[in-house]
Every structure is written in structure tokens, then in C-alpha cells.
Write an enzyme that holds these catalytic residues in place. Structure first.
Site, mmCIF file in Angstrom:
data_model
loop_
_atom_site.group_PDB
_atom_site.id
_atom_site.type_symbol
_atom_site.label_atom_id
_atom_site.label_comp_id
_atom_site.label_asym_id
_atom_site.label_seq_id
_atom_site.Cartn_x
_atom_site.Cartn_y
_atom_site.Cartn_z
ATOM 1 N N ASP A 1 -16.479 14.735 -7.811
ATOM 2 C CA ASP A 1 -17.254 15.417 -8.633
ATOM 3 C C ASP A 1 -16.537 15.199 -10.244
ATOM 4 O O ASP A 1 -15.935 14.502 -10.324
ATOM 5 C CB ASP A 1 -16.864 16.831 -8.015
ATOM 6 C CG ASP A 1 -17.857 17.914 -8.851
ATOM 7 O OD1 ASP A 1 -18.804 17.634 -9.233
ATOM 8 O OD2 ASP A 1 -17.307 19.038 -8.901
ATOM 9 N N ASN B 1 -23.381 22.503 -5.772
ATOM 10 C CA ASN B 1 -21.792 22.641 -5.697
ATOM 11 C C ASN B 1 -21.279 24.156 -5.743
ATOM 12 O O ASN B 1 -21.556 25.064 -6.506
ATOM 13 C CB ASN B 1 -21.329 21.970 -6.953
ATOM 14 C CG ASN B 1 -21.387 20.738 -7.108
ATOM 15 O OD1 ASN B 1 -22.223 19.894 -6.595
ATOM 16 N ND2 ASN B 1 -21.318 19.875 -8.085
HETATM 17 P P1 13P Z 1 -18.444 27.025 -9.016
HETATM 18 O O1 13P Z 1 -16.951 27.292 -9.100
HETATM 19 O O2 13P Z 1 -19.007 28.060 -10.128
HETATM 20 O O3 13P Z 1 -19.045 27.457 -7.790
HETATM 21 O O4 13P Z 1 -19.090 25.819 -9.481
HETATM 22 C C1 13P Z 1 -18.486 24.608 -8.762
HETATM 23 C C2 13P Z 1 -18.983 23.342 -9.477
HETATM 24 O O5 13P Z 1 -20.060 23.169 -10.033
HETATM 25 C C3 13P Z 1 -18.293 22.422 -9.284
HETATM 26 O O6 13P Z 1 -18.646 21.100 -9.629
#
Ligand code: 13P
Length: 309
Positions: free
Chosen positions: A85, A256
Site C-alpha cells: 500500500d 482499504n
Molecule cells: P482507514 O484507516 O481510514 O480505514 O484507511 C485505510 C487506508 O486507506 C489505507 O491505505
């Protein structure tokens, strides 16, 4: 072709969601993987740079090791895919990141897909950097997620006032730019902003409950029309449930989720002092997220024909 790409294309075409579950603490790994298996749900398991810089994910080598320890047999492997990510070009503290070497290393380690985050750059620079990473990753058959627009929340200090962000469409991805971005960068998946915010990551605010977020589905429709690739919704924790299914049907194929499962783990760890009990709480919350919140229990079945025997 790369299996993650095939899976997400299939999800996109059929209005199905494949969630991406973030692992900022290594002991979260086995509980999250087990929850995916027990809910028979297809999911990405993900780590972002900020999670090894500011949390306890260790690094991409540690996360890959924890993943391999949790995903040991073919059956388990048929539920989860490993994703790198957010690797920002300029990070949340405005520092330059050696994004190219992090992404190259992840590809060499066997991550199934990667993300380059040039969202703090100008449009032209974001296109240039993303195209460079697409060339690098595609040479190894690995798909690339990119970001255009600003999903706020990763900055230092308090999170931005949500209602204001939504009302003013602050940071929302501009559809015309998104079309050009996809065409010229060659990215496989695009993270777009249309109402969600990331959970805060700065020490003082990371335990806060996230605001209930709405999604601007009319804006999403314009983005879907302009791009033609699977779209990714970041900041998934706390989005009001009634917006989810319409968003998946329209073109959000990956969403995500970090804060919700992280807080389940860290809150339980703080209360009980036991990693095992925190893992149990996380396992239950992840099952809840997959089944009750996202409604994707059993989704692996849909992809079965695409998976290796
Ligand atoms: P949140 O922590 O708000 O669920 O978002 C996660 C995210 O987008 C990681 O890339």
C-alpha cells in the site's frame, strides 16, 4: 497474467468488492488471514510505508515473513493476496522518499501488487512518476495502483473537519484529470477521492473514532466514466454502510480498511495486556467487517474458476 490483476478486473466487471486489510502491527497478520478464510472472503493483505515508519509493521521483509507464516497451504492462499500500500513520493512530513527502491524490493520479495502514491505532486509529475513505476512493475508482471486527488487524514495534527471537506469537495479527484492520468500513466487501479478520509495516524489522534463518512456517488459516476479501470476507495473505516453497495456496483473494486481493525487490536491490547486476547478481538472484528459491514462473506467462491488448482 498476474492473479491479483485478474481478480480485481473480475471484481470490477461484476460489481464485487475485494477489501484490502492493513497490517500495522505484525501480530495482526494471523488473525486477519484466519478471518478471511473463515468468512470465505477474497481479500488483499496490505502494508503501507507509514505502517513500518510510525507503527510496528517492521518493514516489507517482516510483513512478507509474517504473511508467509500465516499463509502456508494452497487453501489459505486462495483467499488472500499480498499488496504493498501507499509508497509516497513525498511523505506526510514532506520528506522525499526513495520510492523506487522500496517498490523494487517488494516486487523482488514477491508482493503481488504495489502502490505508488504521487498524490502530493503536480498532475504532470504524478503521471511521470507513476509511469516510471508502471514500467518497472509491469516488467515483472506486477500491477500498479496509483492515487490522484487527496484522501486526507495522514497529515500531522488533528484530522481535517469532515463536514467541511465533504461540502467543499476538498481534495476530490477531478474526473477530467483522472481520465488523462490513467491514459498517460498506464496504472492498473486508481485510488480516487470522493468523500472518504483516512483515519488519523499521528500519535495524538490515532485512537480517535473516525467520523461517519459519506460518499459522493454522483462524483464517483463521473470518475468511473472518465477512467475505465478498477477504482480504489481509501479510508474505508467509518464510511456509512448505505453508500457501500452502490459504490461497489458503480466501480469501486478495492476498498482499504485500516483504522477499524487496528483499533480493535490496540484497544484490546491496552485493556487486557494480552496479545492473544487482542488477536481474538481483532479476529472477531475482521469477521464482522467482512460479513456484516461489507457483506462479502463467501466472495472467494466467485473467483474460484480463476485460481490455480
Ligand atoms: P482507514 O484507516 O481510514 O480505514 O484507511 C485505510 C487506508 O486507506 C489505507 O491505505
Amino acid at each position: 497474467m498476474n492473479l491479483s490483476k485478474v481478480i480485481l478486473d473480475e471484481a470490477y466487471r461484476n460489481g464485487i468488492l475485494v477489501p484490502s486489510l492493513n497490517i500495522p502491527h505484525l501480530p495482526m497478520m494471523p488473525a486477519v488471514v484466519q478471518a478471511c478464510v473463515d468468512e470465505q472472503s477474497m481479500a488483499f493483505i496490505a502494508v503501507s510505508r507509514v505502517e513500518w515508519e510510525k507503527f510496528e509493521a517492521g518493514g516489507i521483509v517482516d510483513v512478507k515473513r509474517a504473511y508467509d507464516e500465516a499463509v502456508t497451504d494452497t487453501e489459505t492462499r486462495s483467499y488472500v493476496r499480498l499488496h504493498l500500500d501507499h509508497v509516497p513520493v513525498i511523505d506526510e512530513d514532506n520528506l522525499q522518499v526513495d520510492y523506487r527502491s522500496i517498490i523494487s524490493e517488494a516486487i523482488d520479495l514477491g508482493y503481488d501488487s504495489v502502490m505508488i502514491d504521487g498524490s502530493r505532486l503536480s498532475l504532470d509529475e504524478n503521471i511521470r512518476v507513476t509511469a516510471e513505476i508502471v514500467e518497472l512493475a509491469h516488467a515483472s508482471g506486477v500491477p500498479v495502483e496509483a492515487e490522484l486527488g487527496a484522501v486526507f487524514g495522514h497529515e500531522d495534527g488533528p484530522p481535517p473537519p469532515y463536514e467541511e471537506v465533504f461540502r467543499e469537495k476538498r481534495g476530490f479527484t477531478v474526473p477530467k484529470e483522472a481520465g488523462r492520468f490513467v491514459r498517460e500513466s498506464g496504472c492498473d487501479w486508481l485510488s480516487v477521492a470522493f468523500g472518504s478520509v483516512h483515519g488519523a495516524i499521528s500519535e495524538a489522534f490515532r485512537d480517535m473514532k473516525k467520523p461517519d463518512a459519506r460518499l459522493d456517488l454522483d462524483h464517483l459516476a463521473l470518475l468511473v466514466e472518465a477512467t475505465g479501470v478498477p477504482l480504489v476507495l481509501h479510508g474505508g473505516s467509518g464510511v456509512l454502510k448505505e453508500y457501500l453497495l452502490p459504490a461497489f456496483k458503480q466501480g469501486v473494486a478495492k476498498m482499504n480498511i485500516g483504522t477499524e481493525i487496528r483499533q480493535a487490536y490496540t484497544n484490546a491490547l491496552r485493556e487486557t495486556g494480552s496479545v492473544g486476547k487482542a488477536q481474538d478481538a481483532l479476529y472477531e472484528r475482521t469477521r464482522y467487517v467482512l460479513n456484516d459491514y461489507l457483506g462479502i462473506r463467501g466472495s472467494r467462491e466467485h473467483f474460484r474458476g480463476l485460481l490455480p488448482e
